[in-house]
Write a protein that holds these residues in place. Structure first.
Motif, PDB file in Angstrom:
ATOM      1  N   GLN A 184       0.837  -1.184   0.000  1.00 42.56           N
ATOM      2  CA  GLN A 184       0.000   0.000   0.000  1.00 42.56           C
ATOM      3  C   GLN A 184       0.876   1.240   0.000  1.00 42.56           C
ATOM      4  OE1 GLN A 184      -2.376   0.026   3.549  1.00 42.56           O
ATOM      5  NE2 GLN A 184      -0.645   0.329   4.922  1.00 42.56           N
ATOM      6  N   ASP A 185       0.306   2.348  -0.409  1.00 40.01           N
ATOM      7  CA  ASP A 185       1.041   3.603  -0.412  1.00 40.01           C
ATOM      8  C   ASP A 185       1.030   4.171   0.994  1.00 40.01           C
ATOM      9  OD1 ASP A 185       1.777   6.430  -0.838  1.00 40.01           O
ATOM     10  OD2 ASP A 185       1.586   5.907  -2.961  1.00 40.01           O
ATOM     11  N   ARG A 186       2.203   4.523   1.492  1.00 45.76           N
ATOM     12  CA  ARG A 186       2.292   5.012   2.863  1.00 45.76           C
ATOM     13  C   ARG A 186       1.804   6.454   3.006  1.00 45.76           C
ATOM     14  NH1 ARG A 186       8.204   3.652   4.944  1.00 45.76           N
ATOM     15  NH2 ARG A 186       8.744   4.649   2.985  1.00 45.76           N
ATOM     16  N   ARG A 187       1.622   7.146   1.900  1.00 46.79           N
ATOM     17  CA  ARG A 187       1.088   8.501   1.957  1.00 46.79           C
ATOM     18  C   ARG A 187      -0.428   8.425   2.077  1.00 46.79           C
ATOM     19  NH1 ARG A 187       2.618  10.037  -3.654  1.00 46.79           N
ATOM     20  NH2 ARG A 187       2.328   7.804  -3.873  1.00 46.79           N
ATOM     21  N   LYS A 188      -0.968   8.954   3.139  1.00 47.00           N
ATOM     22  CA  LYS A 188      -2.395   8.832   3.385  1.00 47.00           C
ATOM     23  C   LYS A 188      -3.220   9.396   2.242  1.00 47.00           C
ATOM     24  CE  LYS A 188      -6.046   9.862   6.716  1.00 47.00           C
ATOM     25  NZ  LYS A 188      -6.391  10.491   8.015  1.00 47.00           N
ATOM     26  N   ILE A 189      -2.793  10.540   1.711  1.00 42.32           N
ATOM     27  CA  ILE A 189      -3.585  11.182   0.673  1.00 42.32           C
ATOM     28  C   ILE A 189      -3.672  10.303  -0.575  1.00 42.32           C
ATOM     29  CG2 ILE A 189      -1.720  12.524  -0.409  1.00 42.32           C
ATOM     30  CD1 ILE A 189      -5.293  13.760   0.314  1.00 42.32           C
ATOM     31  N   MET A 190      -2.528   9.727  -1.009  1.00 47.54           N
ATOM     32  CA  MET A 190      -2.557   8.916  -2.217  1.00 47.54           C
ATOM     33  C   MET A 190      -3.156   7.548  -1.965  1.00 47.54           C
ATOM     34  SD  MET A 190      -1.824  10.912  -4.531  1.00 47.54           S
ATOM     35  CE  MET A 190      -2.218   9.622  -5.698  1.00 47.54           C
ATOM     36  N   SER A 191      -3.028   7.054  -0.757  1.00 44.96           N
ATOM     37  CA  SER A 191      -3.686   5.799  -0.417  1.00 44.96           C
ATOM     38  C   SER A 191      -5.195   5.956  -0.511  1.00 44.96           C
ATOM     39  CB  SER A 191      -3.280   5.374   1.000  1.00 44.96           C
ATOM     40  OG  SER A 191      -3.923   4.173   1.357  1.00 44.96           O
ATOM     41  N   THR A 192      -5.695   7.109  -0.075  1.00 46.17           N
ATOM     42  CA  THR A 192      -7.135   7.363  -0.135  1.00 46.17           C
ATOM     43  C   THR A 192      -7.597   7.595  -1.565  1.00 46.17           C
ATOM     44  OG1 THR A 192      -6.940   8.406   2.052  1.00 46.17           O
ATOM     45  CG2 THR A 192      -9.015   8.692   0.896  1.00 46.17           C
ATOM     46  N   VAL A 193      -6.781   8.304  -2.357  1.00 47.86           N
ATOM     47  CA  VAL A 193      -7.103   8.492  -3.780  1.00 47.86           C
ATOM     48  C   VAL A 193      -7.233   7.128  -4.458  1.00 47.86           C
ATOM     49  CG1 VAL A 193      -6.179   9.280  -5.996  1.00 47.86           C
ATOM     50  CG2 VAL A 193      -6.065  10.784  -4.001  1.00 47.86           C
ATOM     51  N   TYR A 194      -6.278   6.266  -4.200  1.00 53.90           N
ATOM     52  CA  TYR A 194      -6.282   4.918  -4.780  1.00 53.90           C
ATOM     53  C   TYR A 194      -7.556   4.168  -4.391  1.00 53.90           C
ATOM     54  CZ  TYR A 194      -4.769  -0.020  -5.200  1.00 53.90           C
ATOM     55  OH  TYR A 194      -4.678  -1.355  -5.493  1.00 53.90           O
TER      56      TYR A 194
END
Length: 274
Positions: A184-194
């Motif tokens: 998973q992407d560790r950046r919260k913003i991009m994890s949520t976008v995904y």
């Protein structure tokens, strides 16, 4: 091993198998195979000429900037412009709203590199294809990108956006790509976008993530909310989000050189929302 990315900052020593996202400047894990592929790509060029210096690898707050990152200074077989310069011209053409011209320049850069080695790194061309409404070619470009870096969340998201425009009745697209299992992407913003584009989160989730982050998170949440709503045919909501993204303090301030803030502005201009 040193590796490169086409836009903004990256010559970075790989000591711990990490990677700086070309759009976000944040670190996340990459596979050993990705490292080896990137190293192999560099090997194609290092015998011809050294890569440029002067990167800004330690400025994670600034994302895709106005400069083109370390493309090899290698002339094409026909003796025309070198690929780095052509990508730079293409990016500038896009910023000016000249979408087809940007595609032509990116194509010339691609053709000027032996064996198609540059192709998986031309994410800018994929974005231009999206804004040219050539979603099939856009999807093809982003899938090339993910072959090289399977952990690049943004390329997966853009591919989903292209597929959603091609298959408006199949949302999310059944053929959409995903991160490798357990990653998973560790950046919260991009994890949520995904998660949003994959149908695993909602607009409110991304809005909250953007509101609770820094100024770049605010911009990226609004931009991708606009892209998401457009891919779902919700034009009014898309316009509201995208215009808000253009007006953020990030887009008008420190992030003005970020290629993605240019994308937001061009998006509004092309749709008549400026």
């Amino acid at each position: 091993i040193q590796y490169y990315c086409i836009d903004h900052r990256l010559l970075k020593n790989i000591n711990n198998v990490q990677h700086t996202s070309p759009r976000t400047g944040m670190f996340h894990q990459v596979s050993t195979m990705t490292v080896l592929r990137l190293a192999a790509f560099l090997a194609t060029f290092l015998s011809a000429e050294s890569l440029l210096h002067g990167r800004h690898a330690n400025q994670p707050a600034v994302r895709r900037t106005s400069s083109v990152a370390p493309l090899p200074m290698v002339a094409s077989p026909t003796g025309s412009e070198n690929p780095r310069r052509l990508v730079s011209y293409g990016m500038q053409a896009f910023r000016e709203g000249k979408i087809q011209k940007s595609i032509d320049l990116f194509n010339q850069a691609d053709e000027g590199v032996p064996d198609g080695s540059l192709r998986p790194f031309l994410w800018q061309r994929g974005i231009s294809y999206y804004y040219k409404d050539d979603f099939s070619k856009g999807s093809e470009q982003f899938r090339y990108d993910v072959k090289v870096n399977p952990l690049d969340v943004e390329e997966i998201v853009w591919d989903i956006a292209c597929l959603s425009r091609l298959q408006p009745d199949a949302v999310p697209p059944p053929t959409m790509m995903s991160l490798p299992k357990g990653k998973q992407d560790r950046r919260k913003i991009m994890s949520t976008v995904y998660s949003l584009f994959r149908g695993e989160a909602n607009e409110h989730d991304l809005a909250v993530a953007g509101h609770g982050g820094n100024i770049s998170d605010e911009f990226y949440s609004l931009y991708y909310l606009g892209l998401f709503c457009e891919s779902r045919g919700e034009t009014a909501k898309s316009a509201s989000y995208m215009k808000a993204a253009v007006g953020t303090s990030y887009a008008t301030g420190v992030g003005a050189g970020d290629y993605m803030t240019s994308c937001a502005r061009v998006h509004c201009e092309l749709r008549g929302w400026a």
